[in-house]
Design an enzyme around this catalytic site. Sequence first.
Site: not given
Length: 538
Positions: A153, A217
């Site tokens: 990430d 997301d």
Amino acid sequence: MFSLRKLFTLAVVLYTPALGLNNGLGKTPAMGWNSYNAFSCGTTEAQYRANAQALVDLGLDELGYQYLNLDCGWQGSNRNSTGGFTTNSATIPSGIPALSDFVHGLGLKFGLYSDGGYFACGGNTGQFLGSLEHETEDAVSFANWGADYLKYDNCFAVSPTDTVDYNPPFDDHMAAMRDALAATGKPILFSVCEWGVQDPARWPGTNFGNSWRMSNDIADSWDHVFRIINQVVPITQFAGPGGFNDLDLLEVGNNGLTLAEQQTHFAFWAAVKSPLFISTDLTKISPEALSILQNRDVIALNQDGLGQSIRFRRRYTNAYDVWSGPLSDGSTVAVVFNLQDTTRDITFSYSDVGLTSAVVSNVITHSSSGGRTTSYQATLEGHGVLVLRMSDGTPSSPPEFTFYEAADPANTLNGGASTRVVNSTVTVVGFIGNGGTLTINGVDGGTEGGTKLVSFDYINGDFTYFNTDCSNCRNAFVSVNGGSAVQVQMPISGQSWDILFSGYLVSLSGFKPGTSNTIRISNPSAFAPDFFRVGVEN
Ligand SMILES: *[C@@H]1O[C@H](CO)[C@@H](O)[C@H](O)[C@H]1NC(C)=O
Ligand SMILES: *[C@@H]1O[C@H](CO)[C@@H](O)[C@H](O)[C@H]1NC(C)=O
């Protein structure tokens, strides 16, 4: 020193399509389970173990779902006295090696999660460790703990206090971990997660990871699914064995999508060659959601050895989308989905995917058409999907167009519409909408006039991380000879204002015979894309 060889190498780098990461892994998209959409960053060891067990008990492992992946929340807050990575003992009391052994003991593969910044996502400054400047030792730790997969990430990438930066040195961070993983000698699939902020599909060589998240997301509603679908339009050609566009974890089994929407979401992700990560609590999944995930024929689209994504073919605005792509056996997969939230009948014409006729089978209902057909009628629930495997297709001859450049002085620009030169090669007309209009004059309607196929080449770099009325798309309203304007919804053509989409097709009526037709493009309440040219079928 100037070198021809260097120039040649540069040309190869610029013009070679996707190669993917050459680590021998991810030749087809990865499949498995990840905790995040079910449990966010609070997943407990018990939940990881229960879902690993469920992958096996439900037979999902045998269908290809092999990875059991941890997401945020497993990491400690501080490094140990020798600088090593630590584990949050509240969430993973037995520790990572024991959990990894358990997962491997079930015959599954084990995935870890880290972050290319000072700290990881899902927490505040100092809450969860990141791997920035510790890539080498962390890769060794992950390998020692049996990791087969690393999701990486990008929170706190430039500063320990700034969670999200939109222009960080992501490529450097990703390359550092990629190379550190390779140096461990253990095969570890590398999943780049930088949310598409720097268009990773276009990074030179596309060899940073085995997959790269290309959007913000997902969350559990259709708006999120549609935002991501629009964002993948300009990058489907970059998917290939070893490197795939990652459209994010699945929401199948969660509460926010209807079953029809879950089916569309799953089939689209499969056919676009996204990694398929179940992200619901499998100990509570409904039989209906489970059967969506278990469809072998849909999974086979995802795992097809050719590794090519479906691409955008046609949008019937406010009606349905048509996408298609090639499969390794020479057949074509077509994915057609309802853009409205109510049930409707659609007739999918094979000409929309370049075929006059084919022998088709319905991948979801497992029914075959028998003989050769030219179109397929289906009743689709709101946002529902039709998926056809089309064999023995006869190619149709492509339509021929006469093109009119938007910036041609013969046209009329009003209300602020103006020209813009792109790359010193192409001139487009922008600021159409919000009062600005472009009218193409002198369009040839042929000897008959009537209804014609019209092709638009446009630039729309208006990409977004968030849900809007038209996320990652813009509307143009197109009127022929002053007739009523037709809404045409155009996905982004790239994440910058210099990438063309060529050949967006719409059927428009109202043409007269002869060369005095006009095509007017406007938008009363927002901006339309910038237009390069409009083609009218001969
Ligand atoms: C620190 O963590 C690393 C990586 O887990 C480990 O190899 C090392 O033994 C640990 N050191 C101490 C002092 O616990
Ligand atoms: C302009 O240049 C960029 C960068 O090389 C390229 O991606 C894009 O396709 C070019 N656009 C046009 C319209 O030629």
